[in-house]
Design a protein around this motif. Structure first.
Motif, PDB file in Angstrom:
ATOM      1  N   ILE A  43       0.871  -1.297   0.002  1.00  0.00           N
ATOM      2  CA  ILE A  43       0.065  -0.086  -0.023  1.00  0.00           C
ATOM      3  C   ILE A  43       0.837   1.295  -0.103  1.00  0.00           C
ATOM      4  N   LEU A  44       0.570   2.302  -0.978  1.00  0.00           N
ATOM      5  CA  LEU A  44       1.143   3.479  -0.955  1.00  0.00           C
ATOM      6  C   LEU A  44       0.959   4.259   0.420  1.00  0.00           C
ATOM      7  N   PRO A  45       2.241   4.675   0.899  1.00  0.00           N
ATOM      8  CA  PRO A  45       1.907   5.388   2.119  1.00  0.00           C
ATOM      9  C   PRO A  45       1.002   6.660   2.077  1.00  0.00           C
ATOM     10  N   GLU A  46       0.330   7.116   3.210  1.00  0.00           N
ATOM     11  CA  GLU A  46      -0.616   8.203   3.113  1.00  0.00           C
ATOM     12  C   GLU A  46       0.075   9.514   3.128  1.00  0.00           C
ATOM     13  N   ASN A  47       1.253   9.557   3.580  1.00  0.00           N
ATOM     14  CA  ASN A  47       1.781  11.134   3.911  1.00  0.00           C
ATOM     15  C   ASN A  47       2.146  11.687   2.426  1.00  0.00           C
ATOM     16  N   MET A  48       2.182  10.918   1.391  1.00  0.00           N
ATOM     17  CA  MET A  48       2.363  11.332   0.113  1.00  0.00           C
ATOM     18  C   MET A  48       1.209  12.537  -0.075  1.00  0.00           C
ATOM     19  N   GLU A  49       0.153  12.352   0.541  1.00  0.00           N
ATOM     20  CA  GLU A  49      -0.870  13.441   0.317  1.00  0.00           C
ATOM     21  C   GLU A  49      -0.914  14.653   1.088  1.00  0.00           C
ATOM     22  N   SER A  50       0.104  14.933   1.805  1.00  0.00           N
ATOM     23  CA  SER A  50       0.213  16.196   2.558  1.00  0.00           C
ATOM     24  C   SER A  50       0.611  17.136   1.347  1.00  0.00           C
ATOM     25  N   GLN A  51       1.244  16.959   0.465  1.00  0.00           N
ATOM     26  CA  GLN A  51       1.264  18.220  -0.528  1.00  0.00           C
ATOM     27  C   GLN A  51       0.597  18.227  -1.821  1.00  0.00           C
TER      28      GLN A  51
END
Ligand code: ZN
Ligand code: ZN
Ligand code: ZN
Length: 138
Positions: free
Chosen positions: A109-117
Motif C-alpha cells: 500500500i502506498l503510504p498516506e503521507n504522500m498526500e500532505s502536499q
C-alpha cells in the motif's frame, strides 16, 4: 460479519435494482478484476448499455475501482474506505502476462503521507509478471 448487498448499497448511496444487485454479487465472488467484456459475457442476456452504466455508477459511488493493465480497463470491488468521488485504493495491482489476470495486492500500500502536499484523485500502481498460480504450474 459480511455486509448484505442492501447494506453495502445503502452506505454507498446506490439505489437497488435487480441488475445492479446481480452485477455486484458476481463481482463480489470474483477473485480477480473483471473487464467490461467479461461481465457482459457472463450476463449475455442483459443489455450492454445497462451493464456499462451500472459499472459507471459503481465507479462514481466508490463501490468499484478501475485498474488499467495492458490495454484493458478492469474493475474490482473497493473496500469500505472508498466513498462517492473519493477512492482510496492505494494498493498495488498485479497483472500476470501468462493468464492475463489482474489481482489486487493489499499487502503493498502506498503510504498516506504522500498526500500532505498533493491532491491524489486516483492511484494506479501496476506490477507485471507471472503470478503464483502460473509459476507453480510450470
Ligand atoms: Zn475505491
Ligand atoms: Zn498467471
Ligand atoms: Zn485493487
Amino acid at each position: 460479519m459480511k455486509k448484505s448487498t442492501e447494506e453495502v448499497f445503502a452506505t454507498k448511496n446506490i439505489r437497488l435494482t435487480t441488475m445492479r444487485i446481480l452485477i455486484y454479487e458476481y463481482m463480489e465472488v470474483a477473485t480477480v478484476a473483471l473487464s467490461l467484456l467479461e461481465i457482459e459475457k457472463y450476463f449475455h442476456k442483459a443489455d450492454k448499455v445497462t451493464i456499462y452504466r451500472t459499472i459507471q455508477t459503481f465507479l462514481e459511488r466508490g463501490l468499484v475501482h478501475k485498474i488499467l493493465d495492458e490495454n484493458v480497463a478492469k474493475y474490482k470491488l473497493c473496500g469500505d474506505v472508498c466513498s462517492e468521488d473519493n477512492h482510496k485504493d492505494r494498493h498495488l495491482h498485479f497483472y500476470c502476462k501468462k493468464c492475463k489476470e489482474t489481482t489486487c495486492r493489499d499487502e503493498v500500500i502506498l503510504p498516506e503521507n504522500m498526500e500532505s502536499q498533493l491532491q491524489i484523485d486516483e492511484i494506479q500502481i501496476l506490477a507485471k509478471g507471472i503470478c503464483e498460480k502460473c509459476l507453480n504450474s510450470e
